[in-house]
Design an enzyme around this catalytic site. Structure first.
Site, PDB file in Angstrom:
ATOM      1  N   LEU A   5      28.803 -15.798  38.538  1.00  0.00           N
ATOM      2  CA  LEU A   5      27.422 -16.257  38.424  1.00  0.00           C
ATOM      3  C   LEU A   5      26.566 -15.826  39.607  1.00  0.00           C
ATOM      4  CD1 LEU A   5      28.117 -19.965  37.309  1.00  0.00           C
ATOM      5  CD2 LEU A   5      28.182 -17.878  35.927  1.00  0.00           C
ATOM      6  N   ALA A  41      24.317 -13.957  42.263  1.00  0.00           N
ATOM      7  CA  ALA A  41      23.372 -12.848  42.180  1.00  0.00           C
ATOM      8  C   ALA A  41      22.134 -13.187  42.998  1.00  0.00           C
ATOM      9  CB  ALA A  41      22.951 -12.592  40.728  1.00  0.00           C
ATOM     10  N   THR A  91      21.812 -11.541  31.309  1.00  0.00           N
ATOM     11  CA  THR A  91      20.505 -12.178  31.277  1.00  0.00           C
ATOM     12  C   THR A  91      19.602 -11.573  30.216  1.00  0.00           C
ATOM     13  OG1 THR A  91      18.444 -12.429  32.568  1.00  0.00           O
ATOM     14  CG2 THR A  91      19.840 -10.567  33.114  1.00  0.00           C
ATOM     15  N   GLU A  97      16.714 -10.760  30.753  1.00  0.00           N
ATOM     16  CA  GLU A  97      15.903  -9.731  31.411  1.00  0.00           C
ATOM     17  C   GLU A  97      16.402  -8.321  31.105  1.00  0.00           C
ATOM     18  OE1 GLU A  97      13.092  -9.886  33.207  1.00  0.00           O
ATOM     19  OE2 GLU A  97      12.904 -12.059  33.015  1.00  0.00           O
ATOM     20  N   TYR A 157      15.973  -6.471  39.257  1.00  0.00           N
ATOM     21  CA  TYR A 157      16.975  -7.458  38.857  1.00  0.00           C
ATOM     22  C   TYR A 157      17.552  -7.112  37.488  1.00  0.00           C
ATOM     23  CZ  TYR A 157      18.815 -11.848  36.960  1.00  0.00           C
ATOM     24  OH  TYR A 157      19.596 -12.795  36.360  1.00  0.00           O
ATOM     25  N   ARG A 176      17.230 -26.547  39.153  1.00  0.00           N
ATOM     26  CA  ARG A 176      16.690 -25.200  39.225  1.00  0.00           C
ATOM     27  C   ARG A 176      16.091 -24.968  40.608  1.00  0.00           C
ATOM     28  NH1 ARG A 176      17.284 -20.072  37.545  1.00  0.00           N
ATOM     29  NH2 ARG A 176      15.895 -19.490  35.828  1.00  0.00           N
TER      30      ARG A 176
END
Length: 343
Positions: A91, A93, A136, A138, A159, A194
């Site tokens: 996880l 990053a 993701t 993204e 990213y 978050r």
């Protein structure tokens, strides 16, 4: 007599983050021994794990934290070899999309090359394990929604590009070395844990502070961006289910329900009885050089094959986060007044 209970040991990178902390709680509740790596820092950065250490069942006795970093290849090899995990969840990053434009090289090193270092550590240690790669939404970038496992990638940030490298390296190690390696392509998932610089948490913290009279304005970038927002604790359940499959594969985890940033802002402010238009201001500094207009996932495969489905929509998510930030601010202000009274 042999113990019929299978050995279940998880190795989690990014364990101090939002997803890592929820995943650690889930795995411990399922009886796992959990190991996580944390970066050495001059300040404690494990506050998201406090709930585990306060658990009356003392599940924290099966939680072990090790100093390490995904930029340290030899350290990863040693950790994997020593711990011998049955499951690995990657996880860690540099996960802030806007920041990745400012530090693209660092983002590529941690988010991209960090993945191949971990995959190589597993291969070098010669262990049988199952590997989960945190991919993701993204990855899709400017590709029109809805986005599924077969939708072409077109990342629009350093990213996203680094994550695409990680995605394909995971597939490559699966196909080249027979590693049980799977990608979870997770769309936006949020919670009270978050990070405070991410837009949803930035919004809900501002709502709490504005309601308390401690902040006047909230500055945001593109309010028209469309996202698919879910609840993080439900998404880590999906991660775990991915690694319980007999065969490795890649899955989209999403709600399938779109909402704009403006929608989320409106829901968060209205939950606190505030008119968002009185407080929200535009600031172009928060806009990306290359915008991603709409990310809306198709979770059909995960529903069919994993039996996984979300239960918290974005409106309820906004309410959960606002309530948590109001409570956190109340606790902070109460603690401050107590300390002042003690002086």
């Amino acid at each position: 007599m042999t113990d019929p209970t299978p050995r279940r040991v998880a190795f989690v990178t990014g364990i101090t983050g939002q997803d890592g902390s929820y995943l650690a709680e889930l795995l411990l509740a399922k009886g796992y021994e959990v190991h996580g790596i944390i970066r050495r820092a001059s300040m404690f950065n494990t506050e998201r794990l406090d709930a585990i250490y306060q658990d009356p069942h003392e599940t924290h006795r099966r939680l072990f934290l090790h100093y390490g970093d995904v930029t340290d290849a030899s350290g990863l090899v040693n950790a994997i070899r020593d711990i011998q995990p049955t499951e690995v969840y990657h996880l860690a990053a540099q996960s802030h999309v806007r920041v990745s434009f400012d530090i693209p090289e660092y983002t590529g090193d941690t988010t991209g090359l960090g993945t191949v270092r971990l995959l190589e550590a597993i291969r070098a240690a010669k262990i049988e394990t199952r590997y989960y790669q945190a991919s993701t939404s993204e990855l899709y970038g400017s590709t029109p929604p809805p986005q599924s496992e077969t939708t072409p990638f077109h990342p629009r940030s350093p990213y996203g590009v680094a994550k695409m490298y990680s995605y394909w390296m995971t597939v490559n190690y699966r196909e080249s070395y027979g590693l049980h390696a799977s990608n979870g392509i997770l769309f936006n998932h949020e919670s009270p844990r978050r990070g405070e610089t991410f837009v949803t948490r930035k919004i809900t913290r501002a709502v709490a502070r504005i309601a308390a009279g401690l902040q006047e304005d909230l500055f945001l970038g593109n309010l028209d961006a469309v996202r698919d927002w879910g609840y993080a604790p439900e998404f880590v359940e999906g991660m775990w289910r991915i690694l319980q499959q007999d065969e490795p594969d890649d899955y989209v985890l999403a709600t399938g329900v779109p909402a704009t940033v403006r929608d989320f802002v409106s829901a968060a402010f209205s939950h606190a009885g505030l008119d968002w238009e009185k407080y929200v201001k535009h600031d172009s500094r928060y806009e990306r050089p290359a915008e991603v207009d709409a990310l809306i996932g198709d979770p059909g495969k995960a529903e069919r094959q994993l039996g996984w489905k979300t239960g918290t929509d974005w409106r309820r998510l906004a309410q959960i986060m606002v309530d948590a930030d109001i409570q956190q601010l109340d606790d902070q202000l109460s603690g401050r007044s107590i300390r002042l009274d003690d002086r």
